[in-house]
Design a protein around this motif. Structure first.
Motif, mmCIF file in Angstrom:
data_model
loop_
_atom_site.group_PDB
_atom_site.id
_atom_site.type_symbol
_atom_site.label_atom_id
_atom_site.label_comp_id
_atom_site.label_asym_id
_atom_site.label_seq_id
_atom_site.Cartn_x
_atom_site.Cartn_y
_atom_site.Cartn_z
ATOM 1 N N TRP A 13 35.260 70.196 72.892
ATOM 2 C CA TRP A 13 36.591 70.200 72.172
ATOM 3 C C TRP A 13 36.882 71.226 71.272
ATOM 4 C CZ3 TRP A 13 37.284 67.956 66.875
ATOM 5 C CH2 TRP A 13 35.968 67.803 66.356
ATOM 6 N N ARG A 14 35.640 72.100 70.798
ATOM 7 C CA ARG A 14 35.947 73.150 69.739
ATOM 8 C C ARG A 14 35.274 74.208 70.408
ATOM 9 N NH1 ARG A 14 35.918 70.246 64.200
ATOM 10 N NH2 ARG A 14 38.238 69.957 64.180
ATOM 11 N N ASP A 15 35.086 75.414 69.866
ATOM 12 C CA ASP A 15 35.155 76.761 70.668
ATOM 13 C C ASP A 15 33.707 76.622 71.129
ATOM 14 O OD1 ASP A 15 37.593 77.528 69.661
ATOM 15 O OD2 ASP A 15 36.762 78.761 68.027
ATOM 16 N N VAL A 16 33.511 77.668 72.314
ATOM 17 C CA VAL A 16 32.274 77.954 72.815
ATOM 18 C C VAL A 16 32.409 79.575 72.891
ATOM 19 C CG1 VAL A 16 30.766 78.017 74.845
ATOM 20 C CG2 VAL A 16 32.064 75.952 74.230
ATOM 21 N N ALA A 17 31.326 80.237 72.612
ATOM 22 C CA ALA A 17 31.326 81.600 72.171
ATOM 23 C C ALA A 17 29.864 82.408 72.302
ATOM 24 C CB ALA A 17 32.054 82.093 70.876
ATOM 25 N N VAL B 157 18.543 77.053 82.743
ATOM 26 C CA VAL B 157 17.430 76.826 81.735
ATOM 27 C C VAL B 157 18.332 75.773 80.773
ATOM 28 C CG1 VAL B 157 15.857 77.437 79.837
ATOM 29 C CG2 VAL B 157 16.163 78.775 82.057
ATOM 30 N N LEU B 158 17.596 74.595 80.465
ATOM 31 C CA LEU B 158 18.083 73.566 79.580
ATOM 32 C C LEU B 158 18.008 74.052 78.312
ATOM 33 C CD1 LEU B 158 19.227 70.856 79.089
ATOM 34 C CD2 LEU B 158 17.184 69.679 79.008
ATOM 35 N N ILE B 159 18.826 74.519 77.410
ATOM 36 C CA ILE B 159 18.921 75.047 76.095
ATOM 37 C C ILE B 159 19.340 74.186 74.979
ATOM 38 C CG2 ILE B 159 19.101 77.476 77.160
ATOM 39 C CD1 ILE B 159 21.849 77.353 76.216
ATOM 40 N N LEU B 160 19.926 73.274 75.251
ATOM 41 C CA LEU B 160 20.555 72.246 74.212
ATOM 42 C C LEU B 160 20.761 70.962 74.789
ATOM 43 C CD1 LEU B 160 21.649 71.809 71.538
ATOM 44 C CD2 LEU B 160 23.777 72.773 72.301
ATOM 45 N N GLN B 161 20.264 69.717 73.893
ATOM 46 C CA GLN B 161 20.759 68.379 73.958
ATOM 47 C C GLN B 161 21.399 67.716 72.891
ATOM 48 O OE1 GLN B 161 18.516 65.789 76.807
ATOM 49 N NE2 GLN B 161 16.688 67.197 76.215
ATOM 50 N N SER B 162 22.898 67.641 72.925
ATOM 51 C CA SER B 162 23.456 67.052 71.547
ATOM 52 C C SER B 162 23.792 65.796 71.887
ATOM 53 C CB SER B 162 24.569 68.036 71.442
ATOM 54 O OG SER B 162 25.499 67.661 70.219
ATOM 55 N N THR C 144 27.791 71.489 64.890
ATOM 56 C CA THR C 144 27.922 72.638 65.391
ATOM 57 C C THR C 144 26.354 73.207 65.927
ATOM 58 O OG1 THR C 144 27.646 73.949 63.581
ATOM 59 C CG2 THR C 144 29.983 73.488 64.287
ATOM 60 N N HIS C 145 26.520 74.118 67.045
ATOM 61 C CA HIS C 145 25.080 74.494 67.251
ATOM 62 C C HIS C 145 25.254 76.080 67.813
ATOM 63 C CE1 HIS C 145 23.800 70.398 68.426
ATOM 64 N NE2 HIS C 145 25.106 70.225 68.707
ATOM 65 N N GLN C 146 24.099 76.750 67.199
ATOM 66 C CA GLN C 146 24.126 78.394 67.544
ATOM 67 C C GLN C 146 22.711 78.346 68.099
ATOM 68 O OE1 GLN C 146 26.335 80.622 65.034
ATOM 69 N NE2 GLN C 146 25.445 82.621 65.848
ATOM 70 N N ILE C 147 22.662 78.875 69.366
ATOM 71 C CA ILE C 147 21.391 78.616 70.154
ATOM 72 C C ILE C 147 21.132 80.399 70.345
ATOM 73 C CG2 ILE C 147 19.935 77.727 72.139
ATOM 74 C CD1 ILE C 147 21.055 75.685 70.313
ATOM 75 N N ASP C 148 19.819 80.685 69.894
ATOM 76 C CA ASP C 148 19.249 81.963 70.270
ATOM 77 C C ASP C 148 19.017 82.004 71.932
ATOM 78 O OD1 ASP C 148 17.798 84.289 70.647
ATOM 79 O OD2 ASP C 148 16.909 84.011 68.606
ATOM 80 N N VAL C 149 19.752 82.831 72.672
ATOM 81 C CA VAL C 149 19.561 83.147 74.162
ATOM 82 C C VAL C 149 19.123 84.400 74.530
ATOM 83 C CG1 VAL C 149 21.367 81.163 74.532
ATOM 84 C CG2 VAL C 149 22.175 83.545 74.239
ATOM 85 N N TYR D 149 27.417 79.957 70.701
ATOM 86 C CA TYR D 149 27.746 79.000 69.769
ATOM 87 C C TYR D 149 28.500 77.831 70.344
ATOM 88 C CZ TYR D 149 31.008 77.453 65.799
ATOM 89 O OH TYR D 149 31.430 76.488 65.027
ATOM 90 N N PHE D 150 28.331 76.497 69.889
ATOM 91 C CA PHE D 150 29.362 75.441 70.408
ATOM 92 C C PHE D 150 29.881 74.719 69.281
ATOM 93 C CE2 PHE D 150 25.660 76.265 73.445
ATOM 94 C CZ PHE D 150 26.570 76.486 74.498
ATOM 95 N N GLY D 151 31.256 74.672 68.977
ATOM 96 C CA GLY D 151 31.803 74.349 67.849
ATOM 97 C C GLY D 151 31.736 72.694 67.981
ATOM 98 N N GLY D 152 31.953 72.213 69.001
ATOM 99 C CA GLY D 152 31.650 70.641 69.068
ATOM 100 C C GLY D 152 31.729 70.294 70.491
ATOM 101 N N LEU D 153 30.747 69.459 70.798
ATOM 102 C CA LEU D 153 30.337 68.850 72.062
ATOM 103 C C LEU D 153 30.575 67.296 72.149
ATOM 104 C CD1 LEU D 153 27.242 70.881 73.235
ATOM 105 C CD2 LEU D 153 29.530 71.254 73.782
#
Length: 832
Positions: free
Chosen positions: A181-185, A101-106, A112-117, A86-90
């Protein structure tokens, strides 16, 4: 058996490192391994500025380079559920790799992003995030806008979904947000998963609300029963199952006595909510948090723009929120609580989050729910000609808006959405024709999305808007700076038929001495010093700044030459300048809150400064109230009396009772000359009806002509100050007091005998100071080492006693020690 079905969230906030590389010099983490780089510890959530910036007043260019973050974390096979990151803000152009492995481009800091890993997660993991140079992105050649704005220097920002903070040279330090700038989890989603949740918290006329949930189950399972628990109510939900996805729907009702109110009009009641479902004999429970329920309507026509909450029109007053911290953006929860509690205590019932800022954190909105503060929420668009017809950009902002609406619809405080800040005004002022002032996205798509995802919320396409020109004052929303930037007299507030002003009365407010000391490092204040002037807000294209505006009103009210005063007596200049803006604001609010004026909302520009200095904020950047804060606190009372100058029609008194209870009061009027001579007095017993605003004509109250406004000028002036007080009829407790100065606030320091100040304990055991004066004291200032006065910079009538409560800075506060000052008092009085 009861099982909590909430996601298992593991914050990834430790062991982060940061390094800078030249823009586009390194393509991926593998190339980092071949470089000798000086990695340093980093904060997540956080920004690059937190690490690299030593002094907010001396920023560096953070947009020129790429910034790499990395951390290592472990995962356990004992965890149950589907893993995701989970990425709350990039902020803002970001690429994310997990184990190479490249999993996200924002490309949007507001999504917010929630990427299945599940396919990439290992027992030991490396997470790498690269924030690409924003300068490189802005340098790309793109179509030109139809108009340009002076708000920002870089017009290509209209293509980039980032905050404008850091890019506005007139009033914001060039600290641009870069980083996570916001949570990574690491999140493990349970097998019985709540996919979507919506409770309609804006009630129908009869108090009804609807709720809908989407639950995903493992195959061959079904839900036997489902219930929504709201407080002490249990509402059965209908179950509709199809292909493993279950929709739960139901309705409920909230009694009028249990509805949420802004704190100025009632209690902000919240109800604990959770969802319960039975699957194969096991109860799964989701905590949905505390929710409030209210009715609301927008009353808008040629004569009014007003919010009606639970059937009552609410005069909305407050300010435009900035950010808790210009470096981290979100700041700490403690800082937010302090700022918002101060807003509540000052009688503010609405804060506006403008389109140049950020969408605030969940904690911000939760606190506003609890404190009873309405939120006006701009979408993050301001002043520019946004390329909404570009397919890629349109999809980007569509995702942003949907993300934010789903999140914000959970919060009762969020009552108004606005498509943008000053886009219509900017285009109209640049000479564009009406069809270019707005577009289909702001006028059609956004309101439809608001109604779909946050039913019942109020929507405006832009602020200001609604008149023959977007910035006309007599219709729709107005940004009123007649008193202020355009140097109009206070009477202009009465002449201008402002209905609702979401942005108004911007002044350069002088902070407390301690804040000034931070700028000058203890050296003597100098108004011409570059460090001071750099922190005074200005419009980018103007040949003046907002200190010039304050100086204009300083000369007008106190009959002094500001240039001469600050040159010869800088400390006296600060003392008078510190209070002048608050005096102006109190007089304008007295007009706007009168029964005769159509205004039903006014939000000051700003609530809090971004840096130490004489900014627009009522609080300085360290959350310390300025004099203007206390002025608004007096101007925003729910039970109050205000003096309104009617010119040749004399003085009138506006009596306000916004509460749901009747108030039996005594109205007292007195006038004074030479600081101690009482020239007249009158009183009347009154009953203030609930939710009422009434007017008392002073000539009728007195029964004779006294020329309190000194409009007729038949001979010398007889009255220097006028005091109007409301007292509780039973206890004689002072509910509110307002002062009116017929001609001038000018005063000179003198030595008065008989002024007494003592420290006492109130009935609740908390400390207070008891003040008595035989002489009028103007703008009384209380300063303590370890305590803060609940009121400050107030006037005190001769022969009167005031008890002012004190709040300690911390639990270990020492004994009360300090002093009392006043503008007309020659020497401070020690308090101990």
């Amino acid at each position: 058996m009861e099982v909590s079905a909430t996601d298992h969230r593991i914050p990834l906030s430790a062991d982060w490192q940061l390094v800078r590389t030249a823009a586009n010099a390194i393509a991926n983490p593998a190339e980092l391994l071949s470089q000798v780089l000086a990695w340093q510890s980093a904060c997540v959530p956080g920004t690059v500025a937190q690490i690299m910036l030593k002094d907010a007043a001396q920023p560096i260019d953070l947009d020129a380079d790429d910034w790499w973050y990395r951390c290592h974390f472990t995962s356990s096979s004992a965890e149950h559920g589907t893993p995701s990151l989970y990425f709350g803000g990039l902020a803002t152009i970001a690429q994310v790799w997990l184990n190479g492995v490249l999993i996200l481009q924002s490309h949007n800091m507001f999504i917010t992003h929630q990427i299945d890993v599940a396919d990439y997660l290992q027992p030991a993991n490396e997470l790498v995030i690269c924030f690409r140079s924003l300068a490189q992105t802005l340098g790309q050649k793109r179509p030109r806008p139809r108009w340009k704005t002076n708000l920002v220097n870089q017009q290509q920002l209209r293509w980039v979904r980032t905050t404008l903070l850091g890019h506005i040279p007139g009033w914001c330090p060039p600290i641009t947000p870069v980083g996570p700038w916001r949570d990574v989890a690491l999140v493990y989603r349970p097998h019985v998963e709540l996919v979507a949740s919506h409770i309609q918290q804006v009630l129908a006329v009869d108090g009804d609300f609807a709720a809908e949930f989407v639950v995903r189950l493992p195959s061959a399972n079904s839900i036997s029963t489902a219930s929504l628990i709201v407080g002490d109510q249990s509402l059965p939900l209908r179950v509709n199952q199809s292909d493993g996805v279950i929709t739960l729907m139901g309705k409920g009702a909230i009694d009028a006595s249990q509805q949420w109110w802004p704190h100025t009009h009632g209690k902000p009641r919240l109800h604990a909510c959770h969802l319960e479902v039975m699957v194969a004999g096991q109860k799964y429970v989701w905590d949905l948090g505390a929710r409030g329920f209210k009715q609301q309507r927008l009353l808008a026509d040629a004569n009014q723009v007003a919010l009606q909450i639970n059937g009552e029109i609410v005069f909305c007053r407050g300010a435009c929120w900035t950010v808790a911290d210009i470096v981290t953006l979100d700041g700490s929860q403690e800082s937010l609580l302090r700022s918002l509690t101060l807003a509540r205590d000052a009688g503010m019932n609405m804060l506006r989050i403008g389109g140049t800022m950020i969408y605030e954190s969940d904690i911000f909105y939760q606190l506003c729910d609890e404190l009873g503060i309405l939120v006006w929420q701009d979408f993050m668009f301001a002043n520019m000609d946004y390329p909404v017809e570009d397919a890629d950009f349109h999809q980007l902002i569509l995702t942003e808006v949907q993300t934010q609406l789903r999140r914000l619809s959970r919060f009762t405080c969020v009552s108004v959405y606005c498509g943008n800040s000053e886009v219509q005004q900017q285009s109209a002022m640049m000479g564009m024709m009406r069809d270019a002032w707005s577009n289909h996205f702001f006028d059609v798509e956004l309101p439809e999305l608001c109604e779909q995802l946050h039913p019942g919320a109020i929507y405006f396409p832009s602020t200001p808007c609604g008149g023959a020109l977007p910035f006309s004052l007599n219709e729709g929303l107005a940004h009123y700076y007649g008193v202020g930037a355009y140097k109009r007299g206070v009477s202009d507030a009465a002449l201008s038929s402002v209905k609702f002003t979401p942005e108004t009365l911007g002044f350069s407010h002088i902070p407390e001495p301690a804040s000034i000391d931070k700028i000058f490092n203890g050296a003597l204040f100098a108004a011409h010093h570059p460090e001071w002037k750099a922190r005074v807000p200005r419009d980018s294209s103007a040949g003046w700044d907002f200190e010039d505006i304050r100086d204009y009103y300083l000369g007008l009210l106190f009959q002094v030459d500001p240039v001469t005063l600050r040159s010869h007596d800088p400390q006296r200049y600060l003392e008078l300048s510190r209070v002048v803006t608050g005096e102006i604001i109190q007089r304008v609010f007295a007009i706007w809150r009168s029964a005769e004026h159509p205004c039903q909302g006014a939000l000051l520009w700003f609530y809090k400064d971004l840096l130490p200095g004489a900014g627009w904020g009522m609080l300085d950047s360290d959350n310390q109230p300025k004099a203007v804060y206390y002025a608004l606190k007096r101007a925003a009372k729910s039970v109050a009396v205000y003096c309104v100058d009617r010119g040749l029609d004399g003085l009138s008194l506006t009596l306000i009772n916004e509460t749901a209870s009747e108030h039996r009061v005594t109205l007292e009027l007195a006038a004074y000359k030479s600081g101690y001579i009482e020239t007249l007095k009158a009183s009347r017993a009154l009953t203030l009806a609930p939710r009422s605003t009434t007017t008392v004509n002073v000539d009728e109250l007195l029964g004779y002509f006294a020329d309190l406004t000194y409009s007729y000028r038949f001979g010398p002036k007889q009255h220097d100050q006028v005091s109007a007080r409301l007292r509780d009829a039973q206890s004689d407790h002072l509910l509110h007091e307002d002062f009116y100065f017929p001609t001038s606030y000018a005063t000179s320091p003198q030595k008065f005998e008989g002024v007494s100040v003592e420290v006492i304990a109130r009935e609740d055991g908390q400390p207070a100071v008891k003040i008595f004066t035989p002489h009028f004291l103007q703008s009384v200032r209380l300063e303590f080492k370890s305590h803060r006065a609940e009121d400050n910079y107030f006037h005190l009538a001769p022969g009167c006693t005031r008890v002012i409560g004190l709040e300690s800075f911390d639990d270990n506060a020492s004994a009360v020690k300090g002093y009392l000052e006043a503008l007309n008092l020659l020497e401070p009085i020690r308090v101990r």
